[in-house]
Scaffold this motif. Structure first.
Motif, mmCIF file in Angstrom:
data_model
loop_
_atom_site.group_PDB
_atom_site.id
_atom_site.type_symbol
_atom_site.label_atom_id
_atom_site.label_comp_id
_atom_site.label_asym_id
_atom_site.label_seq_id
_atom_site.Cartn_x
_atom_site.Cartn_y
_atom_site.Cartn_z
ATOM 1 N N ALA A 114 0.841 -1.178 0.000
ATOM 2 C CA ALA A 114 0.000 0.000 0.000
ATOM 3 C C ALA A 114 0.887 1.242 0.000
ATOM 4 O O ALA A 114 1.967 1.242 0.597
ATOM 5 C CB ALA A 114 -0.907 0.016 1.228
ATOM 6 N N ILE A 115 0.439 2.289 -0.688
ATOM 7 C CA ILE A 115 1.231 3.503 -0.850
ATOM 8 C C ILE A 115 0.455 4.697 -0.318
ATOM 9 O O ILE A 115 -0.741 4.828 -0.582
ATOM 10 C CB ILE A 115 1.603 3.750 -2.319
ATOM 11 N N HIS B 124 2.310 -4.433 5.168
ATOM 12 C CA HIS B 124 1.171 -4.869 5.966
ATOM 13 C C HIS B 124 0.449 -3.634 6.476
ATOM 14 O O HIS B 124 1.026 -2.835 7.212
ATOM 15 C CB HIS B 124 1.618 -5.745 7.136
ATOM 16 N N LEU B 125 -0.814 -3.500 6.106
ATOM 17 C CA LEU B 125 -1.556 -2.298 6.430
ATOM 18 C C LEU B 125 -3.045 -2.581 6.437
ATOM 19 O O LEU B 125 -3.566 -3.234 5.526
ATOM 20 C CB LEU B 125 -1.237 -1.204 5.405
ATOM 21 N N ARG C 38 -8.126 0.904 6.187
ATOM 22 C CA ARG C 38 -8.891 1.953 6.847
ATOM 23 C C ARG C 38 -7.996 2.878 7.670
ATOM 24 O O ARG C 38 -8.434 3.950 8.083
ATOM 25 C CB ARG C 38 -9.984 1.354 7.741
ATOM 26 N N GLU C 39 -6.728 2.491 7.878
ATOM 27 C CA GLU C 39 -5.756 3.301 8.594
ATOM 28 C C GLU C 39 -4.665 3.846 7.674
ATOM 29 O O GLU C 39 -3.609 4.278 8.145
ATOM 30 C CB GLU C 39 -5.124 2.493 9.723
ATOM 31 N N CYS C 40 -4.900 3.872 6.380
ATOM 32 C CA CYS C 40 -3.856 4.203 5.418
ATOM 33 C C CYS C 40 -3.446 5.671 5.420
ATOM 34 O O CYS C 40 -2.442 6.025 4.794
ATOM 35 C CB CYS C 40 -4.276 3.785 4.001
ATOM 36 N N TYR D 38 3.316 3.171 8.168
ATOM 37 C CA TYR D 38 4.210 2.973 7.031
ATOM 38 C C TYR D 38 5.638 2.692 7.464
ATOM 39 O O TYR D 38 6.142 3.301 8.414
ATOM 40 C CB TYR D 38 4.164 4.186 6.101
ATOM 41 N N THR D 39 6.282 1.794 6.739
ATOM 42 C CA THR D 39 7.632 1.350 7.058
ATOM 43 C C THR D 39 8.698 2.094 6.261
ATOM 44 O O THR D 39 9.769 2.413 6.781
ATOM 45 C CB THR D 39 7.769 -0.157 6.798
ATOM 46 N N TYR D 40 8.427 2.379 4.991
ATOM 47 C CA TYR D 40 9.406 2.963 4.091
ATOM 48 C C TYR D 40 8.973 4.344 3.656
ATOM 49 O O TYR D 40 7.797 4.570 3.343
ATOM 50 C CB TYR D 40 9.604 2.063 2.864
#
Length: 126
Positions: free
Chosen positions: A33-34, A101-102, A105-107, A113-115
């Motif tokens: 996810a971005i 991993h996401l 609904r919390e994006c 976010y990791t990166y």
């Protein structure tokens, strides 16, 4: 390792348009996810838009809905943010981020976010 590099920022007059790019290297983004985030001077980082690892799921903040469009080109391993009808309040450093991993609904939450990329400056001024 996954690396993200933003580009496309610059100076534009109110009402103008810019297209930001986020190029990924090291790992394919097919299962990530971005998110696009921005931070203006003296303000906290805020979520702008996000797109799921599956086709057809996007979200936008109320302030940019109808003006910005997020998209991804899997062949180029690149994410885009098309910004139209830009206003001075859009001035900020814009960052792209990726998460394997996401919960979608919390994006719009940065801590999911990791990166992260290094950011690109967008200035809207007359």
């Amino acid at each position: 390792q996954l690396q993200l590099v933003e580009s496309g920022g610059g100076l534009v007059q109110p009402g103008g348009s810019l297209r930001l790019s986020c190029a990924a290297t090291g790992v394919t983004l097919n299962y990530y996810a971005i998110g696009w985030f921005r931070q203006a001077p003296g303000k906290e980082r805020e979520g702008v838009s996000c797109i799921s690892s599956k086709a057809g799921y996007t979200r936008y903040s109320d302030s940019v809905k109808g003006r910005f469009t997020i998209s991804r080109d899997n062949d180029k391993n690149t994410i885009y943010l098309q910004m139209n009808s830009l206003q001075p309040e859009d001035t900020a450093v814009y960052y792209c981020a990726a998460a394997r991993h996401l919960f979608f609904r919390e994006c719009m939450l940065s801590n999911e976010y990791t990166y992260w990329g290094q950011g690109t400056q967008v200035t809207v001024s007359s």
